[in-house]
Scaffold this motif. Structure first.
Motif, short mmCIF file in Angstrom:
data_model
loop_
_atom_site.label_atom_id
_atom_site.label_comp_id
_atom_site.label_asym_id
_atom_site.label_seq_id
_atom_site.Cartn_x
_atom_site.Cartn_y
_atom_site.Cartn_z
N LYS A 107 31.15 36.42 33.70
CA LYS A 107 31.66 36.69 35.04
C LYS A 107 33.17 36.84 35.12
N GLY A 108 33.88 36.51 34.05
CA GLY A 108 35.33 36.63 34.08
C GLY A 108 35.92 36.26 32.73
N ILE A 109 37.20 36.60 32.55
CA ILE A 109 37.89 36.36 31.29
C ILE A 109 39.25 35.73 31.57
N VAL A 110 39.55 34.66 30.85
CA VAL A 110 40.86 34.02 30.91
C VAL A 110 41.62 34.41 29.66
N GLN A 111 42.75 35.11 29.83
CA GLN A 111 43.60 35.46 28.70
C GLN A 111 44.82 34.55 28.69
N LEU A 112 45.02 33.85 27.59
CA LEU A 112 46.16 32.95 27.47
C LEU A 112 47.31 33.65 26.77
N ASP A 123 48.88 40.82 22.53
CA ASP A 123 48.64 40.39 23.91
C ASP A 123 48.50 41.60 24.84
N ILE A 124 49.42 42.54 24.67
CA ILE A 124 49.42 43.73 25.54
C ILE A 124 48.17 44.57 25.31
N GLU A 125 47.82 44.76 24.05
CA GLU A 125 46.62 45.55 23.74
C GLU A 125 45.37 44.88 24.31
N THR A 131 41.41 44.78 31.10
CA THR A 131 41.51 45.30 32.47
C THR A 131 41.07 46.75 32.58
N SER A 132 40.52 47.29 31.51
CA SER A 132 40.04 48.67 31.54
C SER A 132 38.63 48.74 32.10
N ASP A 133 38.19 49.95 32.39
CA ASP A 133 36.82 50.15 32.87
C ASP A 133 35.80 49.79 31.81
N ASP A 134 36.23 49.71 30.55
CA ASP A 134 35.32 49.37 29.46
C ASP A 134 34.77 47.96 29.62
N ILE A 135 35.55 47.07 30.24
CA ILE A 135 35.13 45.69 30.45
C ILE A 135 34.71 45.48 31.91
N GLY A 136 35.60 45.78 32.83
CA GLY A 136 35.25 45.74 34.25
C GLY A 136 34.98 44.37 34.82
N LEU A 137 35.72 43.33 34.37
CA LEU A 137 35.54 41.97 34.86
C LEU A 137 36.87 41.41 35.37
N PHE A 167 51.39 44.18 34.36
CA PHE A 167 50.37 43.41 35.07
C PHE A 167 49.86 44.16 36.29
N ASN A 168 48.54 44.19 36.43
CA ASN A 168 47.89 44.87 37.55
C ASN A 168 47.24 43.83 38.46
N PRO A 169 47.85 43.54 39.62
CA PRO A 169 47.31 42.49 40.49
C PRO A 169 46.00 42.88 41.16
N ASP A 170 45.62 44.12 41.08
CA ASP A 170 44.35 44.54 41.68
C ASP A 170 43.15 44.08 40.86
N VAL A 171 43.35 43.85 39.57
CA VAL A 171 42.22 43.48 38.71
C VAL A 171 42.47 42.17 37.97
N SER A 172 43.59 41.51 38.22
CA SER A 172 43.88 40.27 37.48
C SER A 172 44.74 39.33 38.31
#
Length: 209
Positions: A107-112, A123-125, A131-137, A167-172
């Motif tokens: 249901k979600g992913i925490v990236q440290l 980290d950037i990759e 946050t891409s459509d490939d994951i969508g969470l 950083f994209n605040p719409d998806v993270s």
């Protein structure tokens, strides 16, 4: 959330080994030694339940921790450690990719990331992929080890990390965290509980805040 019951259920390397009870899951990803075990231990009110390794890159499986019989924390092998063999990195990539792209209870992913430094290339990759459509969470970026820098520099650290990640605040979402002071723990739990509501049979009244 006040956590009383935690169980290390299994380690898995393929889909056939994943839990089958359908509880919501949240994956924790990050560079080796970024503090995944420390964050997990704070969240579950344990000192050393999730093992903190002195050997970066040692975790080689997806480790499933069942919390309060309501959610799985899934510890994902750390990335970016040079001494892990190329073959092992390729195997990790396949395993992690399969899990993050196809796992329905996820249901979600925490990236440290490390609050003391600009995001690394890895980290950037990873952020771009998560946050891409490939994951969508939903993604929560947690900047760890905040106690290692002065409180007055936290805003700058957050701005630097967000700029580095684009950083994209719409998806993270974003949170500063310290395992020493437990700063950020409640906000991380708020985010996790929102993911739990995407699962089944979760009643917030069953828990104490």
């Amino acid at each position: 959330m006040e956590v009383h019951n935690v169980e290390m259920v299994m380690s898995a390397v393929r889909a056939s080994q994943y839990p089958t009870d359908g509880l919501p899951e949240v994956a924790f990803v990050g560079r080796s030694n970024v503090g995944k075990s420390s964050l997990t231990n704070v969240l579950i009110n344990r000192k050393s339940f999730a093992r903190t390794s002195s050997q970066p890159g040692k975790t080689q499986t997806l480790n499933f921790y069942k919390v309060e019989d309501q959610i799985f924390f899934v510890d994902v092998p750390g990335y970016g450690y040079a001494k892990v063999s190329k073959k092992a990195r390729e195997e990790f990539a396949v395993m992690i990719g399969e899990y993050l792209r196809t796992r329905e209870p996820l249901k979600g992913i925490v990236q440290l990331v490390d609050a003391r430094h600009m995001p690394s290339k890895e980290d950037i990759e990873m952020y771009n992929w998560l946050t891409s459509d490939d994951i969508g969470l939903p993604v929560l970026v947690v900047a760890t080890k905040a106690d290692k820098i002065s409180r007055g520099k936290w805003n700058k650290a957050e701005a630097d990390i967000k700029r580095g990640l684009q950083f994209n605040p719409d998806v993270s979402d974003f949170e500063i965290f310290s395992s020493e002071t437990k700063y950020g723990k409640d906000n991380v739990w708020d985010w996790l509980e929102a993911r739990m509501l995407d699962g089944t049979d979760f009643d917030p009244e069953d828990y104490e805040d």
